[in-house]
Scaffold this active site. Structure first.
Site, PDB file in Angstrom:
ATOM      1  N   LYS A  56       0.721  -1.489   0.119  1.00  0.00           N
ATOM      2  CA  LYS A  56       0.225  -0.051  -0.123  1.00  0.00           C
ATOM      3  C   LYS A  56       0.998   1.418  -0.201  1.00  0.00           C
ATOM      4  CE  LYS A  56      -4.053   2.256   2.122  1.00  0.00           C
ATOM      5  NZ  LYS A  56      -3.130   3.258   2.234  1.00  0.00           N
ATOM      6  N   PHE A 128      -2.586  -0.328 -10.220  1.00  0.00           N
ATOM      7  CA  PHE A 128      -2.990  -1.337  -9.233  1.00  0.00           C
ATOM      8  C   PHE A 128      -4.832  -1.592 -10.144  1.00  0.00           C
ATOM      9  CE2 PHE A 128      -4.163   2.340  -6.012  1.00  0.00           C
ATOM     10  CZ  PHE A 128      -5.295   2.406  -6.971  1.00  0.00           C
ATOM     11  N   ARG A 198     -16.930   0.069  -0.925  1.00  0.00           N
ATOM     12  CA  ARG A 198     -15.982  -0.806   0.225  1.00  0.00           C
ATOM     13  C   ARG A 198     -16.862  -2.488   0.298  1.00  0.00           C
ATOM     14  NH1 ARG A 198     -12.583   2.882   2.719  1.00  0.00           N
ATOM     15  NH2 ARG A 198     -13.479   4.642   3.089  1.00  0.00           N
ATOM     16  N   LYS A 204      -7.402  -3.799   3.553  1.00  0.00           N
ATOM     17  CA  LYS A 204      -6.446  -3.208   3.940  1.00  0.00           C
ATOM     18  C   LYS A 204      -5.536  -3.275   4.965  1.00  0.00           C
ATOM     19  CE  LYS A 204      -8.362   1.259   5.648  1.00  0.00           C
ATOM     20  NZ  LYS A 204      -8.819   2.492   5.801  1.00  0.00           N
TER      21      LYS A 204
END
Length: 313
Positions: A56, A128, A198, A204
């Site tokens: 990340k 990504f 989401r 994460k």
């Protein structure tokens, strides 16, 4: 027609033209926020065999819509023409990144309309995802590499995606990323389509959690911090209020985020009453509130027009 009227009209016309140009300019630099995937926090019960893992990067989200670069909030990014030359006419999702610990620097470059070529030479675009690709993420991973190879620009990079065998291997990968100065890891479910919002398809993993809140007041410092800001009073999108008093440099305490600004804060879990534990300042959000936050959830609820939330304790 009197002389006074005759001399006034050109001024009014000039003012109207100036206002029109300002409106057109503002519209040119704004767009509908892109519908992007957003990550939830990693759960230790996650079936790791289902996920790809990547680092990340702590940069600025950059969404290429096929014609222009946009921030997550929909602001048009004024990158030099050479930076996006040869990019495809299909969307790319990625991160504009400069280096570890350089978020403030890259954020300033991205949000400056007249940033020079020299500034952008140090910025990379780390891809990504491919938002309009019809396949699962398993299929998108090699497709991302192919698209980046076709662009053939050294500042456009496909973020490395890899697998881990178990939680111990995931922790090792996290520790390596942190040792480099990284922020954490992202886990992406291989079977997932690109779906905005989401979900458990995107997770994460960081050594801390973070969230956003709006500044509603400030408290003066004491002792060594006498004359500086001691802490900020903030309100989360769901209405929780608390103080954030650590994580600030002296320079940030001298000129703290103003009332109404949005900040990102770090924390480690929640208290029994649901407030973030060990909340500390991470950064000011330059784009204001997160796109998914509705303004009505964070309106100040102070009674009376003259008793606003702009309080200093």
């Amino acid at each position: 027609m009197t002389e006074t009227t005759a001399t006034r009209r050109p001024g009014l016309r000039e003012l109207a033209m100036t206002l029109l140009l300002l409106i057109i300019t503002a519209m040119a630099h704004a767009a509908t926020p892109p519908q992007v995937t957003l990550a939830k926090s990693y759960d230790r019960n996650t079936e790791l065999a289902d996920y790809w893992v990547s680092e990340k990067y702590d940069g600025v989200r950059g969404y290429w819509d096929g014609r222009r670069l946009l921030t997550r909030g929909g602001t048009v990014i004024r990158a030099p023409a050479w930076f996006t030359a040869g990019w495809p006419d299909t969307p790319l999702d990625g991160e504009l990144w400069r280096d570890y610990g350089e978020f403030a620097r890259v954020s300033g470059i991205v949000r400056t309309h007249h940033a020079g070529d020299g500034d952008w030479r140090d910025v990379s675009y780390r891809v990504f995802d491919l938002p309009e690709h019809a396949g699962s993420f398993d299929a998108r991973v090699p497709a991302i590499r192919d698209v980046v190879a076709a662009i053939d620009q050294p500042w456009v990079v496909a973020i490395r995606q890899f697998r881990v065998e178990d939680a111990a291997a995931l922790d090792d990968a996290l520790n390596r990323a942190l040792a480099r100065g990284g922020e954490g890891l992202i886990l992406h479910r291989g079977a997932a389509d690109y779906v905005a919002g989401r979900s458990d398809d995107l997770l994460k993993l960081k050594p801390y959690e973070d969230a956003e809140a709006r500044v509603i007041g400030s408290n003066p410092g004491q002792g060594r911090l006498d004359g500086l800001m001691g802490s900020l009073e903030v309100r989360t999108p769901d209405g929780r209020e608390f103080a954030v008093g650590s994580g600030f440099s002296d320079a940030q305490r001298t000129e703290p985020p103003p009332i109404g600004a949005w900040i990102t804060y770090r924390y480690n879990g929640e208290t029994a009453t649901g407030l973030p534990r060990f909340a500390r300042f991470l950064r000011r959000r330059p784009d204001g509130p997160p796109p998914e936050v509705e303004a009505r959830n964070v309106l100040d609820r102070s009674p009376g027009a003259n008793n606003s939330a702009e309080r200093h304790r």
